[in-house]
Design an enzyme around this catalytic site. Structure first.
Site, PDB file in Angstrom:
ATOM      1  N   HIS A  54     -53.461  10.684  -4.903  1.00 35.91           N
ATOM      2  CA  HIS A  54     -52.059  10.302  -5.054  1.00 35.91           C
ATOM      3  C   HIS A  54     -51.946   8.784  -4.988  1.00 35.91           C
ATOM      4  CE1 HIS A  54     -49.966  14.313  -3.806  1.00 35.91           C
ATOM      5  NE2 HIS A  54     -51.056  14.538  -4.521  1.00 35.91           N
ATOM      6  N   GLU A  56     -50.035   6.815  -3.303  1.00 35.44           N
ATOM      7  CA  GLU A  56     -49.954   6.256  -1.951  1.00 35.44           C
ATOM      8  C   GLU A  56     -51.328   6.168  -1.300  1.00 35.44           C
ATOM      9  OE1 GLU A  56     -46.252   9.017  -2.275  1.00 35.44           O
ATOM     10  OE2 GLU A  56     -48.228   8.855  -3.181  1.00 35.44           O
ATOM     11  N   CYS A  84     -45.056  12.899  -0.465  1.00 34.00           N
ATOM     12  CA  CYS A  84     -45.273  14.302  -0.096  1.00 34.00           C
ATOM     13  C   CYS A  84     -45.788  14.356   1.343  1.00 34.00           C
ATOM     14  CB  CYS A  84     -46.283  14.945  -1.049  1.00 34.00           C
ATOM     15  SG  CYS A  84     -47.978  14.349  -0.826  1.00 34.00           S
ATOM     16  N   CYS A  87     -49.230  12.597   1.872  1.00 36.87           N
ATOM     17  CA  CYS A  87     -49.127  11.141   1.875  1.00 36.87           C
ATOM     18  C   CYS A  87     -48.385  10.640   3.109  1.00 36.87           C
ATOM     19  CB  CYS A  87     -48.457  10.666   0.596  1.00 36.87           C
ATOM     20  SG  CYS A  87     -49.490  10.944  -0.859  1.00 36.87           S
TER      21      CYS A  87
END
EC number: 3.5.4.33
Length: 162
Positions: A54, A56, A84, A87
């Site tokens: 992801h 992040e 999410c 993260c």
């Protein structure tokens, strides 16, 4: 005149747009410390086939390498879409002081939408949260990506039906 938050969110939007260009979910992130970008990231799950890639997490890892520490105190993470749960956990564990996100993520958001993982006082670290920074722009990037994806799928299906 653009605020500092809006300017750094602009950099996260650049990352998100690049992700869209390469066929990834268009989420971008940047980590800032002392008015300097020390980490950037965009989603890479499709290219790497790794579920943890992801935006992040990629930005956090780059920032950790830049400061040579897993602790990112004094840092702000700018991300185009609400993080999410995975993260959010990484953000808390990295001790990031502040998160600024653009558009809400009603289906998976762990900042405010579904969970309050970043600000939960039961944890050993809480994150200052700013929401809605350039939210219309961030949301539009996502909407455009998925609209284009649906149109391509429809064209492929029509081509097969002929």
């Amino acid at each position: 005149m653009m605020t500092e938050d809006e300017r750094y969110m602009g950099q996260a939007l650049v990352e998100a747009r690049f992700a869209a260009q390469i066929g990834e979910i268009p989420i971008g992130a940047v980590v800032v410390k002392d008015h300097q970008i020390i980490g950037t990231g965009y989603n890479l799950r499709e290219h790497t086939q790794l579920s943890t890639q992801h935006a992040e997490l990629i930005a956090i890892e780059e920032a950790c390498l830049a400061v040579q520490s897993w602790r990112l105190t004094g840092c702000t993470l700018y991300v185009t879409i609400e993080p999410c749960l995975m993260c959010a956990g990484a953000i808390v564990n990295a001790r990031i002081d502040r998160v600024v996100y653009g558009a809400a993520n009603p289906k998976a958001g762990a900042g405010e939408s579904l969970y309050h993982a970043l600000t939960d006082e039961r944890q050993n670290h809480q994150v200052e949260l700013e929401t809605g920074c350039r939210a219309i722009e961030a949301g539009a990037v996502m909407q455009s990506f998925f609209r284009d994806k649906r149109q391509r799928r429809k064209k492929r299906k029509q081509g097969l039906d002929k």
